[in-house]
Scaffold this motif. Structure first.
Motif, PDB file in Angstrom:
ATOM      1  N   ASP A  10       6.065  -5.881  -8.526  1.00 30.83           N
ATOM      2  CA  ASP A  10       5.203  -5.658  -7.366  1.00 30.83           C
ATOM      3  C   ASP A  10       5.476  -4.261  -6.808  1.00 30.83           C
ATOM      4  OD1 ASP A  10       3.870  -5.587  -4.965  1.00 30.83           O
ATOM      5  OD2 ASP A  10       4.584  -7.538  -4.262  1.00 30.83           O
ATOM      6  N   PRO A  11       4.531  -3.322  -6.905  1.00 31.19           N
ATOM      7  CA  PRO A  11       4.790  -1.956  -6.422  1.00 31.19           C
ATOM      8  C   PRO A  11       4.905  -1.882  -4.902  1.00 31.19           C
ATOM      9  CG  PRO A  11       2.502  -2.177  -7.075  1.00 31.19           C
ATOM     10  CD  PRO A  11       3.187  -3.455  -7.485  1.00 31.19           C
ATOM     11  N   ARG A  12       4.427  -2.906  -4.205  1.00 31.51           N
ATOM     12  CA  ARG A  12       4.533  -2.905  -2.743  1.00 31.51           C
ATOM     13  C   ARG A  12       5.962  -3.153  -2.277  1.00 31.51           C
ATOM     14  NH1 ARG A  12      -0.385  -5.693  -3.897  1.00 31.51           N
ATOM     15  NH2 ARG A  12      -2.214  -4.700  -2.934  1.00 31.51           N
ATOM     16  N   THR A  13       6.759  -3.800  -3.122  1.00 32.00           N
ATOM     17  CA  THR A  13       8.147  -4.104  -2.756  1.00 32.00           C
ATOM     18  C   THR A  13       9.161  -3.573  -3.756  1.00 32.00           C
ATOM     19  OG1 THR A  13       8.145  -6.229  -3.942  1.00 32.00           O
ATOM     20  CG2 THR A  13       7.358  -6.237  -1.650  1.00 32.00           C
ATOM     21  N   GLY A  14       8.696  -3.271  -4.969  1.00 34.97           N
ATOM     22  CA  GLY A  14       9.598  -2.842  -6.026  1.00 34.97           C
ATOM     23  C   GLY A  14      10.343  -3.987  -6.691  1.00 34.97           C
ATOM     24  N   LYS A  15       9.996  -5.225  -6.350  1.00 35.69           N
ATOM     25  CA  LYS A  15      10.713  -6.383  -6.880  1.00 35.69           C
ATOM     26  C   LYS A  15      10.026  -6.953  -8.117  1.00 35.69           C
ATOM     27  CE  LYS A  15      12.629  -7.810  -2.405  1.00 35.69           C
ATOM     28  NZ  LYS A  15      12.706  -8.895  -1.402  1.00 35.69           N
ATOM     29  N   GLN A  16      10.832  -7.459  -9.034  1.00 41.15           N
ATOM     30  CA  GLN A  16      10.307  -8.122 -10.218  1.00 41.15           C
ATOM     31  C   GLN A  16       9.635  -9.440  -9.819  1.00 41.15           C
ATOM     32  OE1 GLN A  16      13.801  -8.458 -12.685  1.00 41.15           O
ATOM     33  NE2 GLN A  16      13.445  -6.477 -13.659  1.00 41.15           N
ATOM     34  N   ALA A  70      -4.338 -10.855 -10.423  1.00 36.97           N
ATOM     35  CA  ALA A  70      -3.190 -10.440 -11.232  1.00 36.97           C
ATOM     36  C   ALA A  70      -3.020  -8.930 -11.212  1.00 36.97           C
ATOM     37  CB  ALA A  70      -3.361 -10.939 -12.670  1.00 36.97           C
ATOM     38  N   ALA A  71      -4.116  -8.204 -11.338  1.00 37.37           N
ATOM     39  CA  ALA A  71      -4.044  -6.744 -11.370  1.00 37.37           C
ATOM     40  C   ALA A  71      -3.602  -6.180 -10.026  1.00 37.37           C
ATOM     41  CB  ALA A  71      -5.393  -6.157 -11.774  1.00 37.37           C
ATOM     42  N   ASP A  72      -4.081  -6.760  -8.939  1.00 35.35           N
ATOM     43  CA  ASP A  72      -3.677  -6.280  -7.622  1.00 35.35           C
ATOM     44  C   ASP A  72      -2.186  -6.501  -7.388  1.00 35.35           C
ATOM     45  OD1 ASP A  72      -4.108  -5.246  -4.961  1.00 35.35           O
ATOM     46  OD2 ASP A  72      -3.881  -7.312  -4.259  1.00 35.35           O
ATOM     47  N   ALA A  73      -1.665  -7.627  -7.846  1.00 32.28           N
ATOM     48  CA  ALA A  73      -0.241  -7.912  -7.670  1.00 32.28           C
ATOM     49  C   ALA A  73       0.628  -6.899  -8.404  1.00 32.28           C
ATOM     50  CB  ALA A  73       0.069  -9.322  -8.173  1.00 32.28           C
ATOM     51  N   GLU A  74       0.106  -6.323  -9.494  1.00 28.23           N
ATOM     52  CA  GLU A  74       0.899  -5.392 -10.297  1.00 28.23           C
ATOM     53  C   GLU A  74       0.623  -3.926  -9.987  1.00 28.23           C
ATOM     54  OE1 GLU A  74       2.059  -7.324 -14.460  1.00 28.23           O
ATOM     55  OE2 GLU A  74      -0.096  -6.931 -14.311  1.00 28.23           O
ATOM     56  N   THR A  75      -0.530  -3.609  -9.368  1.00 27.24           N
ATOM     57  CA  THR A  75      -0.908  -2.209  -9.154  1.00 27.24           C
ATOM     58  C   THR A  75      -1.104  -1.821  -7.703  1.00 27.24           C
ATOM     59  OG1 THR A  75      -3.298  -2.624  -9.286  1.00 27.24           O
ATOM     60  CG2 THR A  75      -2.125  -2.253 -11.376  1.00 27.24           C
ATOM     61  N   ALA A 306      -9.391  14.906   8.631  1.00 26.05           N
ATOM     62  CA  ALA A 306      -9.739  13.783   7.759  1.00 26.05           C
ATOM     63  C   ALA A 306      -8.528  13.246   7.014  1.00 26.05           C
ATOM     64  CB  ALA A 306     -10.826  14.210   6.778  1.00 26.05           C
ATOM     65  N   VAL A 307      -7.693  14.131   6.506  1.00 21.52           N
ATOM     66  CA  VAL A 307      -6.507  13.678   5.774  1.00 21.52           C
ATOM     67  C   VAL A 307      -5.504  13.038   6.726  1.00 21.52           C
ATOM     68  CG1 VAL A 307      -4.549  14.422   4.365  1.00 21.52           C
ATOM     69  CG2 VAL A 307      -6.819  15.361   3.926  1.00 21.52           C
ATOM     70  N   SER A 308      -5.401  13.573   7.938  1.00 21.31           N
ATOM     71  CA  SER A 308      -4.494  12.995   8.931  1.00 21.31           C
ATOM     72  C   SER A 308      -4.889  11.570   9.293  1.00 21.31           C
ATOM     73  CB  SER A 308      -4.468  13.864  10.199  1.00 21.31           C
ATOM     74  OG  SER A 308      -3.977  15.156   9.933  1.00 21.31           O
ATOM     75  N   ASP A 309      -6.173  11.277   9.222  1.00 16.95           N
ATOM     76  CA  ASP A 309      -6.657   9.939   9.548  1.00 16.95           C
ATOM     77  C   ASP A 309      -6.558   8.964   8.377  1.00 16.95           C
ATOM     78  OD1 ASP A 309      -7.244  10.642  12.125  1.00 16.95           O
ATOM     79  OD2 ASP A 309      -9.367  11.046  11.750  1.00 16.95           O
ATOM     80  N   THR A 310      -6.101   9.447   7.219  1.00 18.50           N
ATOM     81  CA  THR A 310      -5.983   8.599   6.032  1.00 18.50           C
ATOM     82  C   THR A 310      -4.607   7.939   6.014  1.00 18.50           C
ATOM     83  OG1 THR A 310      -7.458  10.084   4.813  1.00 18.50           O
ATOM     84  CG2 THR A 310      -6.149   8.525   3.519  1.00 18.50           C
ATOM     85  N   GLU A 311      -4.588   6.641   5.848  1.00 22.75           N
ATOM     86  CA  GLU A 311      -3.341   5.897   5.888  1.00 22.75           C
ATOM     87  C   GLU A 311      -2.492   6.148   4.651  1.00 22.75           C
ATOM     88  OE1 GLU A 311      -4.150   1.784   6.439  1.00 22.75           O
ATOM     89  OE2 GLU A 311      -5.012   2.040   8.451  1.00 22.75           O
ATOM     90  N   ALA A 312      -1.193   5.941   4.818  1.00 22.48           N
ATOM     91  CA  ALA A 312      -0.291   5.985   3.667  1.00 22.48           C
ATOM     92  C   ALA A 312      -0.659   4.866   2.702  1.00 22.48           C
ATOM     93  CB  ALA A 312       1.152   5.846   4.125  1.00 22.48           C
ATOM     94  N   GLY A 313      -0.329   5.044   1.438  1.00 21.45           N
ATOM     95  CA  GLY A 313      -0.662   4.046   0.433  1.00 21.45           C
ATOM     96  C   GLY A 313       0.458   3.861  -0.570  1.00 21.45           C
ATOM     97  N   VAL A 314       0.284   2.858  -1.416  1.00 17.14           N
ATOM     98  CA  VAL A 314       1.280   2.510  -2.426  1.00 17.14           C
ATOM     99  C   VAL A 314       0.851   3.091  -3.765  1.00 17.14           C
ATOM    100  CG1 VAL A 314       2.428   0.612  -3.629  1.00 17.14           C
ATOM    101  CG2 VAL A 314       1.863   0.395  -1.207  1.00 17.14           C
TER     102      VAL A 314
END
Length: 509
Positions: A10-16, A70-75, A306-314
């Motif tokens: 999971d790229p959101r947590t880095g956990k297997q 499945a794809a969202d969980a991995e990417t 515009a870039v300042s208003d863009t949220e951080a992402g994974v």
């Protein structure tokens, strides 16, 4: 030694999340390639393989909810993006089925004997045949469209070539699910499941490109990884075609007149393009030429907001995140480089978008600023502020090949005034797709599309998107003075299959 496990992460947590498979041994790679080779005869009938491609699209679409989850969980790419990508993938499969049915890709040419020609022409009949087993190396950033069911696989199957895919480690579970779905589609039409092999592991990827039964390869990924495989393909006792997409800056030139006319529109559009998908598109604009002065300042101001208003992402994995953070830090530390919006770490697992500015003159000469002319994967771009057309030309002359190049013109320049045509001519040698008053992110699947470019954008002159991608997996063969009864049906007089062809110098439809 036990085979190394392959984990879904999971790229959101880095956990297997779960163990999906194990890395393939050389013996297992060999088995997959031999199974693919054995499936070649089942693809010989064009009607069967067109139906197979349509069934693959149908079953993938029917599994949309499960595959997207499945794809969202991995990417971490998100359901909206992934649903659209899967729809694009299914459309692409159906489009290649239509191409197979039409048959123009066979390039049938028939010349009857002509004793009056100098030299005399014998009976010659030419068309294209499939190369054989194709190795496909899946991309990280498109788990559907450039992965197991993506354009390389779809076009190879359409050409009549079985495929063995080296799965990307960022989405192994998605790869397994998709491969199983395509194999079910194959079974509907009596095609062995070996028509689509799937292997995991770095060493398996090397074994695959070296296998003597592999006849060609397609790759989407980094310059380093792609070049290593390209060199391995060339070093074989029998070298094979290697169609690799490696890296691209995708330069954008904004004229002073365009900036003066629509700074807000251009700045907002650039922000959206460079941060789309957290900057993980191969056609992200990574180098932008903006004029110095009031018009350019207004554009940068809009871009900053515009870039300042863009949220951080994974990003797709933590290795990419680490590389992004290190890459933007090294670039920001260069002399005369400023960061109106600082890119970098956004949290433990996210990255914050941003952009850097630099005088264009610094990029026109060898030195540490050459780092700014290298792709940085993620939500960042470099804005080169120029004071003259000569500065733009000097930097463009130093750029490597690209997938795209974009020109932002004013209304008058687009109508033929000023240097629009001259700038377009400067950009054309740099890229496979040249845009005017648009943004490169978003590559349409269409017959006229070209997704490729001079090295290192790609290692060949072919496209990986659009109908002509099928040409990569074919080779021409000519039959001379061959009796009609022995000829393939595609080359017989009377055109029994109703194919588009050139017959005695004239096009027939």
């Amino acid at each position: 030694m036990a085979a190394a496990p392959v984990w879904s992460v999971d790229p959101r947590t880095g956990k297997q999340r779960e163990q999906v498979a194990v890395e393939a041994t050389p013996q297992e790679v060999d088995q997959a390639v031999h199974a693919a080779q054995a499936a070649r005869p089942a693809l010989a009938d064009r009607t069967v393989r067109a139906a197979f491609l349509r069934s693959a699209a149908e079953l993938l679409a029917a599994s949309e909810e499960h595959l997207v989850e499945a794809a969202d969980a991995e990417t971490a790419l998100g359901p909206v993006r992934l649903t659209g990508e899967l729809a694009r993938t299914c459309y692409q499969l159906r489009a290649f089925a239509d191409i197979v049915d039409e048959g123009a890709f066979l390039d049938v040419v028939i010349d009857h004997p002509d004793a009056t020609a100098t030299p005399p022409v014998p009976d010659l009949r030419r068309y294209k045949i499939p190369l054989g087993v194709v190795a496909v190396y899946a991309a990280s950033n498109f788990p559907f469209a450039f992965s197991v069911p993506g354009g390389d696989t779809a076009s190879a199957l359409a050409a009549g070539c079985p495929v063995v895919v080296k799965a990307h480690p960022d989405h192994p579970a998605t790869s397994e699910l998709v491969a199983a779905t395509i194999r079910r589609a194959a079974a509907r039409h009596g095609i062995p499941e070996g028509v689509l092999g799937l292997v995991h592991g770095f060493e398996a990827g090397l074994e695959l490109v070296r296998h003597p039964l592999v006849a060609a390869a397609g790759f989407t990924g980094s310059v380093r990884g792609g070049r290593a495989l390209f060199d391995a393909a060339a070093a074989r006792p029998v070298p094979i075609p290697f169609h690799g997409e490696l890296g691209s800056l995708n330069p954008v030139v904004i004229t002073e007149a365009a900036a003066a006319e629509r700074a807000d529109t251009i700045g907002t559009g650039l922000a959206g393009s460079m941060t789309l998908g957290v900057g993980q598109f191969c056609v992200k604009p990574g180098l932008v030429f903006a004029p110095r002065g009031e018009a350019g300042d207004a554009l940068v101001k809009t871009l900053t907001a515009a870039v300042s208003d863009t949220e951080a992402g994974v990003l797709l994995d933590h290795r990419m995140r680490d590389n992004f953070v290190a890459g933007v830090t090294a670039r920001a530390e260069l002399p005369e480089v400023e960061a109106p919006v600082t890119p970098g770490a956004g949290g433990d697992h996210t990255v914050a978008p941003g952009f850097l500015t630099v005088p264009a003159a610094r990029l026109a000469e060898d030195g540490p600023h050459d780092l700014l002319l290298e792709e940085c994967f993620g939500p960042v771009t470099v804005v080169a502020r120029y004071g003259s057309a000569d500065e733009v030309t000097a930097v463009l002359s130093r750029l490597p090949g690209n997938l795209s190049a974009t020109l932002q013109l004013s209304e008058g320049e687009a109508a033929g005034e000023g240097r629009g045509a001259e700038l377009l001519a400067e950009l054309t040698p740099l890229a496979g797709r040249v845009l005017v008053n648009g943004w490169p992110t978003g590559v349409a699947v269409a017959p006229a599309q070209h997704h490729g470019g001079p090295y290192p954008a790609t290692t060949s002159t072919s496209t990986s998107v659009g109908g002509t991608a099928i040409e990569r997996w074919l080779r021409p063969v000519a039959y001379q003075t061959t009796p009609e009864a022995l000829l393939p049906p595609e080359l017989r007089d009377g055109n029994p299959l109703g194919l588009p062809r050139r017959y005695n110098g004239r096009l027939e439809h």
